[in-house]
Design a protein around this motif. Structure first.
Motif, PDB file in Angstrom:
ATOM      1  N   ASP A 156       0.636  -1.242  -0.035  1.00  0.00           N
ATOM      2  CA  ASP A 156      -0.033  -0.027  -0.028  1.00  0.00           C
ATOM      3  C   ASP A 156       0.864   1.234   0.087  1.00  0.00           C
ATOM      4  O   ASP A 156       0.800   2.150   0.774  1.00  0.00           O
ATOM      5  CB  ASP A 156      -0.926   0.048   1.133  1.00  0.00           C
ATOM      6  N   GLU A 158       2.418   5.128  -0.903  1.00  0.00           N
ATOM      7  CA  GLU A 158       1.938   6.384  -1.056  1.00  0.00           C
ATOM      8  C   GLU A 158       2.039   6.940  -2.459  1.00  0.00           C
ATOM      9  O   GLU A 158       1.231   7.565  -3.116  1.00  0.00           O
ATOM     10  CB  GLU A 158       2.357   7.320  -0.069  1.00  0.00           C
ATOM     11  N   THR A 184      -8.919   3.579  -6.555  1.00  0.00           N
ATOM     12  CA  THR A 184      -8.066   3.755  -5.640  1.00  0.00           C
ATOM     13  C   THR A 184      -7.779   5.209  -5.035  1.00  0.00           C
ATOM     14  O   THR A 184      -7.704   5.723  -4.025  1.00  0.00           O
ATOM     15  CB  THR A 184      -6.668   2.679  -5.480  1.00  0.00           C
ATOM     16  N   ASN A 187     -10.387   7.549  -3.749  1.00  0.00           N
ATOM     17  CA  ASN A 187     -10.519   7.364  -2.389  1.00  0.00           C
ATOM     18  C   ASN A 187      -9.467   7.208  -1.350  1.00  0.00           C
ATOM     19  O   ASN A 187      -9.586   7.069  -0.271  1.00  0.00           O
ATOM     20  CB  ASN A 187     -11.244   6.158  -2.100  1.00  0.00           C
ATOM     21  N   SER A 188      -8.156   7.625  -1.817  1.00  0.00           N
ATOM     22  CA  SER A 188      -7.219   7.922  -0.944  1.00  0.00           C
ATOM     23  C   SER A 188      -6.180   8.963  -1.231  1.00  0.00           C
ATOM     24  O   SER A 188      -6.654   9.628  -2.580  1.00  0.00           O
ATOM     25  CB  SER A 188      -6.506   6.513  -0.890  1.00  0.00           C
ATOM     26  N   LYS A 189      -5.047   9.081  -0.863  1.00  0.00           N
ATOM     27  CA  LYS A 189      -3.947   9.793  -1.283  1.00  0.00           C
ATOM     28  C   LYS A 189      -3.015   9.378  -2.258  1.00  0.00           C
ATOM     29  O   LYS A 189      -1.953   9.967  -2.435  1.00  0.00           O
ATOM     30  CB  LYS A 189      -3.426  10.685  -0.029  1.00  0.00           C
TER      31      LYS A 189
END
Length: 708
Positions: A156, A158, A184, A187-189
């Motif tokens: 996972d 960054e 993905t 919904n994330s950074k």
């Protein structure tokens, strides 16, 4: 906040005076929570740019910041667990299974085994991965590429960098991967940089960078780029930008700070950048890894990395037939060849015999023949040559009798025999005169009482063997004659006698002399070739670079290989000592543990020599040339083939510092003399080998760090 910022990126290869510019004043922004499609033809600098972003290469000018930090800074996590990277090549170990590969990268990134299992299950469903126990080399190209993508996603990250991830995949799976990336990042950074030859599929990216000849021609959303150029596709816009470049643009020379003309255009006429530079951003929060069992420090690395690296090393060796042969069977095969072929008694030899004392050689085999008898308190001899012929027997060579010396010489010249021995017609009388008169015997008697030997010297090893055996037999023969006559040997001129040696046996075997040197050179160069092959293969397959990008340092990889090889070499040394001792009954008057220790250190030194070769050689062929070129001079000069004392003085001093010379002498002192490691003539071999080990280790560290 930007995940990646490149400002005035400048990179060239070659010399400063005539550089080959790859990146030319390139500016780039990749925002968190977005997909950035980096498009461009092959050779435009995409891969070089990505390698600079992940810290694999450094810019010659300009600046790169990834996740708010400069790549390579201590504690930055770049390269490392904050970044996931999928290279163009597969860069996976072919001998590992799918599950082992996932666990390898998961442990390198510091994940717990439980977390790896969870991620593996999710990625297996998403990417349609092959069965867990299927080996990489048995997977198709598409399966390998999907697994490579899974390895980049396992932790996972960054920032996810994908270099041509969809090449060779079917359209349905490509669409599935793109949908996963879009969902993905939404919904994330997570920030994703993806390069692709399929320009149209990049429409799903949030931003697109069009790159040509080391320059970013445009950087904006797909829609804005198409609106700007009035096209219906990104591919058309890219073609327009390429055509608008002039044919004689200017390049900024970073070294002289002035412009020079190049024949090809490399600067954009217009750069579209929709990102406003941020000047008041807060400094990034220091990155801290979540502690777990796999991140515990073990000496030079973490527990998870050590387990992953050593597992990979053992798998690479033991799942390759050549690896097992090199480690276990090659030493056995080579030692078997040595002990069966070297130092054994020559057989099937024919030796000519001519005696002027006999008319028929049947006389010599007459049971009633007396060669020595006493009469009137005097010792008399009769046809003593027959006594020697009988004592000679057929154990040394098959005897072939001749009626004349000319016939014996003729057949020896035709190589039908290895030579011949000759007894004068008055041999017995001459021996009698020599015994009776001692030093007052006539010169003729002295000459005729000797055994005359004519041997073909073209095969010096056979000739040496025959001369030694015939001389020893004649010495025993003369001693027996004197003993039977009850005459003091001090009055008789006898052949040279071999006294009891201080060490070893009277009959010194060439095999026993050579064995320590043969074993040591064999262990050394097997380790050299095996290590060079492994490291060059890893580098050529991209495994080395990919592991470095996962945050593993070159020093960690080196130490892991050293630990792996130390275990293997210890087992191999034990195997060699036990094999020659049990199978060939090779005696050892000293400590077996000392010999195993010296052999292990020798193999360890050979492994480092192989690593040293692999650092500076680009291919297996080049490495084999270097290893072979080093092998023969060491063999010739270490005293294995010929005594060191026969060399010129300056060469004797030089060869003493070679890896095998003194250690071979030390091993021989342990085996023949039974000396312990406390003796200077034994531990100096350990010191020499340890010195070479340290030298190769330092050179390897320097070379690896320079390459990295």
């Amino acid at each position: 906040m930007a995940a990646v910022e490149v400002r005035n990126g400048y990179k060239y290869y070659g010399s400063k005076s005539s550089p080959k510019i790859v990146l030319n004043q390139l500016n780039m922004n990749v925002m968190r929570g977005s997909i950035y499609g980096l498009l461009g033809a092959s050779g435009c600098g995409k891969t070089t740019l990505l390698s600079c972003i992940v810290g694999q290469r450094c810019l010659n000018g300009g600046e790169v910041r990834v996740l708010g930090v400069k790549p390579g800074e201590p504690g930055s996590g770049v390269p490392g667990s904050r970044v996931g990277f999928m290279p163009q090549e597969i860069a996976l170990v072919e001998e590992m299974t799918v599950k082992e590969t996932i666990f390898y990268f998961g442990r390198i990134y510091g994940l717990t085994d439980e977390r790896i299992r969870e991620k593996f299950k999710d990625l297996k469903d998403l990417l349609q991965l092959p069965p867990a126990r299927q080996m990489i080399k048995e997977c198709s190209g598409g399966q390998q590429r999907r697994l490579s993508f899974a390895c980049a996603m396992i932790h996972d990250p960054e920032l996810l960098i994908l270099d041509e991830p969809t090449v060779g995949l079917d359209p349905m799976l490509r669409e599935k991967i793109w949908n996963f990336l879009v969902e993905t990042t939404r919904n994330s950074k997570l920030a994703v940089i993806i390069t692709t030859h399929y320009i149209e599929e990049a429409n799903q990216a949030n931003y697109i960078g069009l790159m040509r000849k080391g320059v970013l021609l445009a950087e904006d959303t797909p829609t804005n780029i198409m609106i700007k150029f009035g096209t219906q596709s990104i591919e058309e816009a890219f073609l327009i930008l390429s055509q608008r470049q002039g044919t004689e643009d200017q390049v900024v020379d970073q070294n002289r700070n002035q412009s020079v003309a190049l024949p090809a255009a490399v600067l954009p006429l217009e750069v579209i950048d929709s990102h406003d530079p941020t000047t008041d951003e807060k400094p990034p929060i220091p990155y801290e890894e979540t502690p777990n069992e796999n991140r515990k420090k073990v000496f030079f690395t973490t527990k998870g990395r050590l387990k992953a690296l050593m597992t990979k090393n053992f798998v690479q060796l033991f799942r390759q037939p050549s690896g097992i042969i090199f480690m276990l069977l090659f030493p056995i095969i080579q030692l078997t060849c040595f002990y069966l072929a070297i130092g054994k008694t020559p057989t099937n030899l024919e030796l000519g015999v001519y005696s002027g004392e006999v008319d028929s050689y049947s006389e010599c085999f007459d049971a009633n023949l007396k060669t020595i008898y006493n009469a009137n308190d005097t010792c008399h001899f009769n046809k003593l040559s027959c006594r020697y012929i009988l004592e000679l027997g057929d154990d040394i060579a098959t005897r072939k009798y001749y009626a004349s010396q000319e016939d014996a010489l003729k057949e020896a010249k035709r190589a039908l025999t290895v030579g011949y021995i000759y007894f004068a017609h008055n041999f017995s009388e001459s021996v009698h005169e020599l015994i009776e008169d001692g030093i007052h015997a006539s010169d003729g008697a002295v000459d005729n009482a000797e055994l005359t030997v004519h041997i073909d010297m073209t095969d010096q090893q056979v000739a040496y063997y025959m001369q030694r055996k015939l001389r020893d037999k004649f010495s025993d023969f003369m001693n027996g004659v004197v003993r039977d006559c009850n005459v003091s040997s001090a009055l008789v001129k006898l052949p040279v006698q071999f006294q009891d040696p201080i060490y070893g046996s009277t009959d010194i075997e060439f095999q026993q002399y050579c064995a320590p040197g043969v074993v040591m050179t064999m262990v050394f160069f097997l380790a050299t070739l095996m290590t060079a092959a492994v490291f060059i293969s890893e580098r050529m397959d991209g495994i080395w670079d990919r592991t470095l990008l996962a945050g593993v340092s070159a020093t960690e990889m080196l130490w892991a290989h050293l630990c792996t090889q130390l275990i293997i070499m210890t087992l191999q040394s034990f195997e060699v000592i036990m094999y020659i001792g049990i199978v060939f009954d090779t005696y050892n008057n000293g400590d077996t543990t000392t010999l195993i220790g010296l052999l292990t250190l020798t193999a360890f030194c050979g492994m480092l020599f192989g690593l040293f070769i692999s650092v500076f050689c680009k291919s297996h062929t080049e490495a084999n040339f270097v290893a072979t070129g080093a092998f023969y001079p060491m063999i010739i000069l270490c005293g294995l083939l010929w005594p060191l004392e026969s060399m010129p003085r300056f060469l004797q001093d030089l060869v003493m510092v070679l890896p095998f010379t003194i250690p071979s002498i030390s091993a021989r002192n342990v085996i023949e003399k039974g000396w312990s490691i406390t003796n200077a003539k034994v531990y100096n071999g350990f010191l020499v080998m340890a010195a070479w080990t340290i030298i190769f280790f330092v050179l390897c560290l320097v070379g690896i760090r320079r390459k990295a």
